[in-house]
Design a protein around this motif. Structure first.
Motif, PDB file in Angstrom:
ATOM      1  N   ARG A   1       0.842  -1.202   0.000  1.00 21.10           N
ATOM      2  CA  ARG A   1       0.000   0.000   0.000  1.00 21.10           C
ATOM      3  C   ARG A   1       0.871   1.243   0.000  1.00 21.10           C
ATOM      4  NH1 ARG A   1      -5.246  -1.504   1.035  1.00 21.10           N
ATOM      5  NH2 ARG A   1      -5.474  -3.404   2.261  1.00 21.10           N
ATOM      6  N   ASN A   2       0.295   2.344  -0.512  1.00 15.96           N
ATOM      7  CA  ASN A   2       1.016   3.617  -0.471  1.00 15.96           C
ATOM      8  C   ASN A   2       0.545   4.427   0.734  1.00 15.96           C
ATOM      9  OD1 ASN A   2      -1.454   4.699  -1.161  1.00 15.96           O
ATOM     10  ND2 ASN A   2      -0.932   4.932  -3.341  1.00 15.96           N
ATOM     11  N   ASN A   3       1.009   5.674   0.838  1.00 18.62           N
ATOM     12  CA  ASN A   3       0.654   6.450   2.034  1.00 18.62           C
ATOM     13  C   ASN A   3      -0.796   6.927   2.029  1.00 18.62           C
ATOM     14  OD1 ASN A   3       0.569   8.690   0.377  1.00 18.62           O
ATOM     15  ND2 ASN A   3       2.529   9.552   1.087  1.00 18.62           N
ATOM     16  N   LYS A   4      -1.510   6.644   0.934  1.00 20.31           N
ATOM     17  CA  LYS A   4      -2.945   6.949   0.913  1.00 20.31           C
ATOM     18  C   LYS A   4      -3.752   5.689   1.224  1.00 20.31           C
ATOM     19  CE  LYS A   4      -2.641  10.939  -2.025  1.00 20.31           C
ATOM     20  NZ  LYS A   4      -1.720  11.478  -1.023  1.00 20.31           N
ATOM     21  N   ASN A   5      -3.035   4.658   1.685  1.00 18.53           N
ATOM     22  CA  ASN A   5      -3.645   3.379   2.022  1.00 18.53           C
ATOM     23  C   ASN A   5      -4.248   2.674   0.804  1.00 18.53           C
ATOM     24  OD1 ASN A   5      -3.903   1.518   4.067  1.00 18.53           O
ATOM     25  ND2 ASN A   5      -6.051   2.052   4.458  1.00 18.53           N
ATOM     26  N   GLU A   6      -3.743   3.032  -0.371  1.00 19.88           N
ATOM     27  CA  GLU A   6      -4.268   2.473  -1.616  1.00 19.88           C
ATOM     28  C   GLU A   6      -3.468   1.222  -1.981  1.00 19.88           C
ATOM     29  OE1 GLU A   6      -4.662   4.066  -6.228  1.00 19.88           O
ATOM     30  OE2 GLU A   6      -3.578   5.245  -4.739  1.00 19.88           O
ATOM     31  N   ARG A   7      -4.155   0.156  -2.348  1.00 24.02           N
ATOM     32  CA  ARG A   7      -3.475  -1.068  -2.773  1.00 24.02           C
ATOM     33  C   ARG A   7      -3.106  -0.898  -4.249  1.00 24.02           C
ATOM     34  NH1 ARG A   7      -5.475  -7.177  -1.246  1.00 24.02           N
ATOM     35  NH2 ARG A   7      -3.677  -8.254  -2.154  1.00 24.02           N
ATOM     36  N   PHE A   8      -1.953  -0.260  -4.462  1.00 25.73           N
ATOM     37  CA  PHE A   8      -1.668   0.308  -5.787  1.00 25.73           C
ATOM     38  C   PHE A   8      -1.341  -0.708  -6.876  1.00 25.73           C
ATOM     39  CE2 PHE A   8       2.216   0.426  -3.188  1.00 25.73           C
ATOM     40  CZ  PHE A   8       3.125  -0.248  -4.004  1.00 25.73           C
TER      41      PHE A   8
ATOM     42  N   ARG B   1       3.717   9.393  -3.085  1.00 21.29           N
ATOM     43  CA  ARG B   1       2.821   8.552  -2.280  1.00 21.29           C
ATOM     44  C   ARG B   1       3.599   7.517  -1.459  1.00 21.29           C
ATOM     45  NH1 ARG B   1       0.397   9.333  -7.189  1.00 21.29           N
ATOM     46  NH2 ARG B   1       1.060   7.316  -8.016  1.00 21.29           N
ATOM     47  N   GLY B   2       4.827   7.843  -1.154  1.00 20.77           N
ATOM     48  CA  GLY B   2       5.688   6.900  -0.436  1.00 20.77           C
ATOM     49  C   GLY B   2       5.534   6.956   1.074  1.00 20.77           C
ATOM     50  N   SER B   3       6.243   6.070   1.736  1.00 22.59           N
ATOM     51  CA  SER B   3       6.248   5.986   3.199  1.00 22.59           C
ATOM     52  C   SER B   3       7.262   6.986   3.764  1.00 22.59           C
ATOM     53  CB  SER B   3       6.619   4.564   3.606  1.00 22.59           C
ATOM     54  OG  SER B   3       7.957   4.294   3.215  1.00 22.59           O
ATOM     55  N   PRO B   4       7.283   7.187   5.087  1.00 22.57           N
ATOM     56  CA  PRO B   4       8.172   8.217   5.661  1.00 22.57           C
ATOM     57  C   PRO B   4       9.646   8.094   5.254  1.00 22.57           C
ATOM     58  CG  PRO B   4       6.708   7.337   7.343  1.00 22.57           C
ATOM     59  CD  PRO B   4       6.454   6.540   6.112  1.00 22.57           C
ATOM     60  N   HIS B   5      10.159   6.886   5.112  1.00 24.18           N
ATOM     61  CA  HIS B   5      11.576   6.746   4.768  1.00 24.18           C
ATOM     62  C   HIS B   5      11.811   6.463   3.288  1.00 24.18           C
ATOM     63  CE1 HIS B   5      11.516   5.821   9.170  1.00 24.18           C
ATOM     64  NE2 HIS B   5      12.496   6.702   9.131  1.00 24.18           N
ATOM     65  N   GLY B   6      10.844   6.834   2.449  1.00 21.08           N
ATOM     66  CA  GLY B   6      11.063   6.732   1.010  1.00 21.08           C
ATOM     67  C   GLY B   6      10.844   5.351   0.427  1.00 21.08           C
ATOM     68  N   GLY B   7       9.912   4.605   1.002  1.00 19.05           N
ATOM     69  CA  GLY B   7       9.518   3.326   0.404  1.00 19.05           C
ATOM     70  C   GLY B   7       8.011   3.271   0.302  1.00 19.05           C
ATOM     71  N   VAL B   8       7.466   2.078   0.292  1.00 16.32           N
ATOM     72  CA  VAL B   8       6.016   1.905   0.423  1.00 16.32           C
ATOM     73  C   VAL B   8       5.790   0.912   1.563  1.00 16.32           C
ATOM     74  CG1 VAL B   8       5.456   2.417  -1.977  1.00 16.32           C
ATOM     75  CG2 VAL B   8       5.957   0.050  -1.290  1.00 16.32           C
ATOM     76  N   PHE B   9       4.518   0.678   1.885  1.00 20.44           N
ATOM     77  CA  PHE B   9       4.220  -0.230   2.998  1.00 20.44           C
ATOM     78  C   PHE B   9       3.944  -1.645   2.500  1.00 20.44           C
ATOM     79  CE2 PHE B   9       2.870   4.003   4.456  1.00 20.44           C
ATOM     80  CZ  PHE B   9       3.712   4.118   5.562  1.00 20.44           C
ATOM     81  N   LEU B  10       4.563  -2.593   3.156  1.00 17.54           N
ATOM     82  CA  LEU B  10       4.294  -4.005   2.875  1.00 17.54           C
ATOM     83  C   LEU B  10       3.754  -4.602   4.168  1.00 17.54           C
ATOM     84  CD1 LEU B  10       4.530  -6.624   1.192  1.00 17.54           C
ATOM     85  CD2 LEU B  10       6.906  -6.798   1.944  1.00 17.54           C
ATOM     86  N   ASP B  11       2.520  -5.094   4.092  1.00 16.80           N
ATOM     87  CA  ASP B  11       1.852  -5.477   5.333  1.00 16.80           C
ATOM     88  C   ASP B  11       1.425  -6.939   5.335  1.00 16.80           C
ATOM     89  OD1 ASP B  11       0.703  -5.334   7.782  1.00 16.80           O
ATOM     90  OD2 ASP B  11      -1.109  -4.261   7.119  1.00 16.80           O
TER      91      ASP B  11
END
Lengths: 243, 599
Positions: free
Chosen positions: B263-270, B329-339
């Protein structure tokens, strides 16, 4: 920028001393990062082993403030602010240079352990519950921290008579393999010197893979040795059959 | 000048990861004297970092699977640029090689009925990856290491090879130094197998260890081999992005195979929006369908639901993550979220134990409680030494190559899990054919003593220099050039600039200075590693410039489409008159019975 002070052993077999370095700190930094900083910016020739940088290969073993540790997972923020951190090579093995020791003895020990032996040539059916323990032993990354901390090797230099925790774990992984038919109790009793271990559990404490070396590997192996060589009832029965 | 040790074997294998070990085991089993040379201690090669699994169509979980499907998946994943014969042999022989590993002591995770368990992975139609939690590479290397040790292979640890020798057009030996002592060593051999892995250390963010300096690529290039497909450098979509010291460290694709969601920082499953048209029909259309697939997977039941979009091929997922971050649309440290934290925490710890520990200890993140931050990391080079598919022999007689250092098997993009299987399939083939070659070779090819002296002089230049540059500074410069100008997305201007800078950097190689002597001196080691990295970096950049299209892992911003004509050629880099030359050579054409599998 915040800095950390490290005292790192520099030298070889003949002579050596601790050298003090100041290294700038970054978030989440580990000891290995600090050594790499020294290598790239201060002393290019500082010798250190490393590979994966993620606690999976067991190359960067050293003693940090006297404790056998993987440098790649020892975080600087675990130490008190302003604490001077000492980094030195493993004591149990001969020094080559700086943080690198000669661990080749371990590879020799391994050659003497009977490999997996099975006559089952078909497709193997093995159930997960029967291999949980073996899989625990096979997590070993051969960092040799257990060998380093073991007093039989570290303080008594019994390298010629004792295989050390690492190779007791390896032997246990073979002995408990559901398809293995070989017996290694004679090896354990004689060459492997399992009797030297007096289960102080130092090895278990330093294992970065959290293998229960003493409880799950060494103690059950000791029991097997007892069963095969010292069990009075078995001895009596053996005597009967001989007649 | 006799200041070097001489060791003689029929077959010398350089590199002791999965491919090198498997090659040495096979050569030795053929009854020839075999030496195995490795840069690190035995059992520490980069193979230990392989996590997710080994691809083989055993059909233990999905009974529909077979070599044909594995072959087609591999070719499609490689955008049809693969050496079809390698892909065919690989798909056919991987199951046999996996079963052999088990007999040698590998203890794979099991299905309920006691077979080897297989998990889903990107680009594989069926659940195909045999695994041991997320430490499959360790299991593979330890198994082969123990097998090799008991087979009487001579192992030369912490020994770096710097030069190959030829007698005319035939390989005759290798020269190098022991890292420990700095002592030089000459290996005389009838056949040599290169199994040296990849080139990732040329990039600043990489999953690769210090060993990955493209030694085998460079040695082969200097010896007269072709390096093919060098523009295809795989960025693994999921490396750690924080803390700085571990940036690039691999996060196994197994996380996504076990149901991990991006997901990106908009919680979108991109990932739904990044599926290429050509494969979209193979993936779930909605989150609900993806959830159904996952539920069936967790319960080991059947379902008609299609795979989640996170299981698209690596090239595609890496580009998607890069784009999300670049567009803000990245995460705080310049990635994306893997959950994966929505799953039962005990299951996560059981299936992904090393990921659990890695994040907990190095990044203070509990992956059972929250998402990981991940981003692309330079991981694997598809390109390498051109070899004959069946024998693994290169253009140079007696010189073989297998594993990552060889080219062709994976085409324009490698599927996860196909590397470990590549190692054991082609490791065994290289070992067998090297042994056969050595047996049949009449006489002993010779080595010119003058070449040895010249090599020693060259190696010692930075030790003897009065002044010069720090090799680590040059390494940083190289990393910067490759990451800036030859990264995930490429274009003409950048590539040209990058190549110019590489040429400039190359000139500085003659002006390096290191202190102290040859005894375990990493600064000195880095000097030669740099030379190898530069050869590979130039080959990558030149090849990337020559491929004016986007295909697989090679994405051009100025040529965004695939080009029909370029689908028929491989780029090939080779040395001619002291210069690096490049040409496009036709791909092998597939026989009818294989071609019709794609209908």
């Amino acid at each position: 920028m915040a800095k950390v002070t490290l005292k790192v052993y520099r030298g070889d077999k003949e002579k050596g001393e601790f050298k003090t370095y100041e290294v700038p700190i970054e978030d989440g930094m580990v000891i290995l990062d600090a050594i790499h900083y020294i290598q790239a910016n201060i002393d290019n020739d500082i010798a250190v082993r490393w590979n994966c940088k993620a606690a999976k290969c067991g190359s960067c073993s050293a003693e940090v403030n006297g404790k056998p540790s993987l440098m790649c997972k020892t975080r600087l923020d675990r130490f008190a602010k302003d604490e001077v951190i000492t980094v030195q090579p493993l004591k149990t093995f001969p020094l080559i240079k700086d943080l690198v020791t000669d661990v080749s003895w371990n590879y020799e020990v391994n050659k003497h352990i009977t490999p997996l032996t099975s006559k089952d040539e078909g497709e193997w059916v093995i159930y997960q519950e029967d291999i949980e323990r073996v899989q625990e032993f096979r997590k070993c990354i051969e960092c040799f921290l257990c060998q380093d901390v073991c007093h039989v090797l570290r303080d008594h230099d019994k390298h010629a008579n004792f295989a050390g925790p690492r190779f007791l774990v390896r032997t246990a992984g073979l002995e408990m393999h559901p398809k293995d038919t070989a017996s290694r109790t004679k090896y354990l009793k004689e060459e492997g010197g399992i009797g030297y271990c007096n289960i102080t559990k130092c090895c278990t404490e330093v294992c970065p893979e959290e293998i229960h070396i003493t409880d799950n590997a060494i103690i059950p192996l000791k029991e097997r040795v007892v069963d095969d060589f010292y069990d009075p009832i078995a001895k009596f029965l053996k005597g009967l059959f001989k007649k | 000048m006799d200041n070097y040790k001489v060791i003689e074997h029929d077959v010398i294998v350089i590199g002791a990861g999965g491919a090198g070990l498997r090659a040495a085991i096979e050569a030795s089993a053929q009854g020839v004297s075999t030496g195995l040379v490795c840069k690190s201690l035995l059992g520490k090669a980069h193979t230990v970092m392989a996590e997710g699994g080994i691809a083989a169509a055993l059909a233990n979980v999905d009974s529909e699977d077979g070599w044909q499907t594995h072959f087609c998946d591999t070719m499609k994943g490689g955008k049809m640029l693969n050496n079809y014969r390698m892909a065919e042999l690989h798909a056919k022989e991987a199951p046999m090689r996996v079963k052999e590993l088990e007999k040698w002591g590998a203890v794979f995770d099991r299905t309920k009925d006691g077979k080897i368990l297989q998990r889903a992975f990107g680009g594989h139609k069926y659940k195909r990856l045999c695994h041991v939690g997320d430490r499959t590479g360790l299991e593979l290397i330890r198994t082969l290491q123990d097998k090799g040790v008991h087979q009487g292979i001579n192992v030369y640890m912490e020994c770096t090879i710097t030069k190959l020798f030829k007698d005319g057009d035939t390989i005759s030996g290798a020269f190098g130094y022991y890292r420990n002592s700095g002592e030089y060593v000459l290996f005389k051999a009838k056949a040599i197998v290169l199994a040296t892995g990849g080139v990732g250390k040329s990039f600043s963010v990489t999953s690769n260890s210090w060993e990955y300096t493209g030694d085998g690529h460079a040695l082969a290039y200097e010896a007269g081999c072709d390096l093919i497909d060098m523009e295809f450098l795989q960025f693994h979509p999921t490396g750690m992005v924080w803390p700085p010291g571990v940036k690039g460290i691999l996060v196994t694709e197994g996380v996504r195979g076990e149901g991990g969601i991006l997901r990106n920082n908009k919680n979108e499953r991109f990932m739904f929006k990044y599926l290429p048209e050509s494969t979209r029909h193979e993936f779930a259309e909605t989150e609900a369908e993806a959830s159904q697939w996952l539920e069936a997977t967790l319960n080991l039941t059947k379902s008609t639901a299609r795979r989640p979009p996170e299981l698209s091929t690596r090239d595609n997922v890496a580009r998607a993550i890069y784009t999300e971050v670049k567009e803000g649309r990245g995460s705080p440290h310049g990635g994306v979220f893997l959950d994966i934290s929505y799953q039962d925490s005990n299951r996560i710890k059981q299936k992904l134990p090393s990921m659990y520990h890695q994040f907990k200890e190095l990044a203070d993140v509990d992956i059972t409680a929250g998402p990981m931050e991940v981003g692309p990391t330079a991981h694997y080079i598809m390109g390498g030494v051109r070899v004959d598919a069946d024998t693994a022999q290169s253009k140079v007689k007696g010189l073989f190559a297998c594993g990552e250092v060889s080219g062709g098997m994976h085409g324009a993009n490698r599927l996860g899990g196909n590397s470990l299987s590549d190692l054991i399939v082609f490791g065994a083939r290289a070992g067998l054919h090297a042994a056969n070659y050595a047996k049949e070779l009449k006489g002993k090819p010779s080595i010119n003593g003058k070449e040895i002296e010249a090599e020693i002089t060259d190696l010692e230049r930075p030790l003897n220099a009065q002044s010069g540059q720090n090799p680590y500074d040059l390494h940083k410069e190289l990393n910067h050039i490759m990451s800036t100008y030859v990264g995930i997305f490429r274009e003409e201007n950048d590539l040209v600039t990058g190549l110019d800078k590489l040429v400039e950097l190359n000139k500085k190689l003659d002006n390096l200075k290191v202190v102290n002597n040859r005894t375990y001196n990493p600064g000195w080691h880095m000097c030669r590693d740099l030379k190898n990295m530069l050869i590979c970096s130039m080959a990558i950049t030149k090849s990337a410039l020559s491929r004016k299209e986007s295909r697989g892992a090679h994405s051009r911003l100025d040529y965004t489409e695939t080009d029909k004509e370029l689908s028929k050629v491989n780029s090939a880099v080779f040395k001619q008159d002291g210069e690096m030359k490049l040409e496009h050579t036709p791909t092998l054409s597939m026989p009818e019975e294989l071609a019709k599998l794609f209908n």
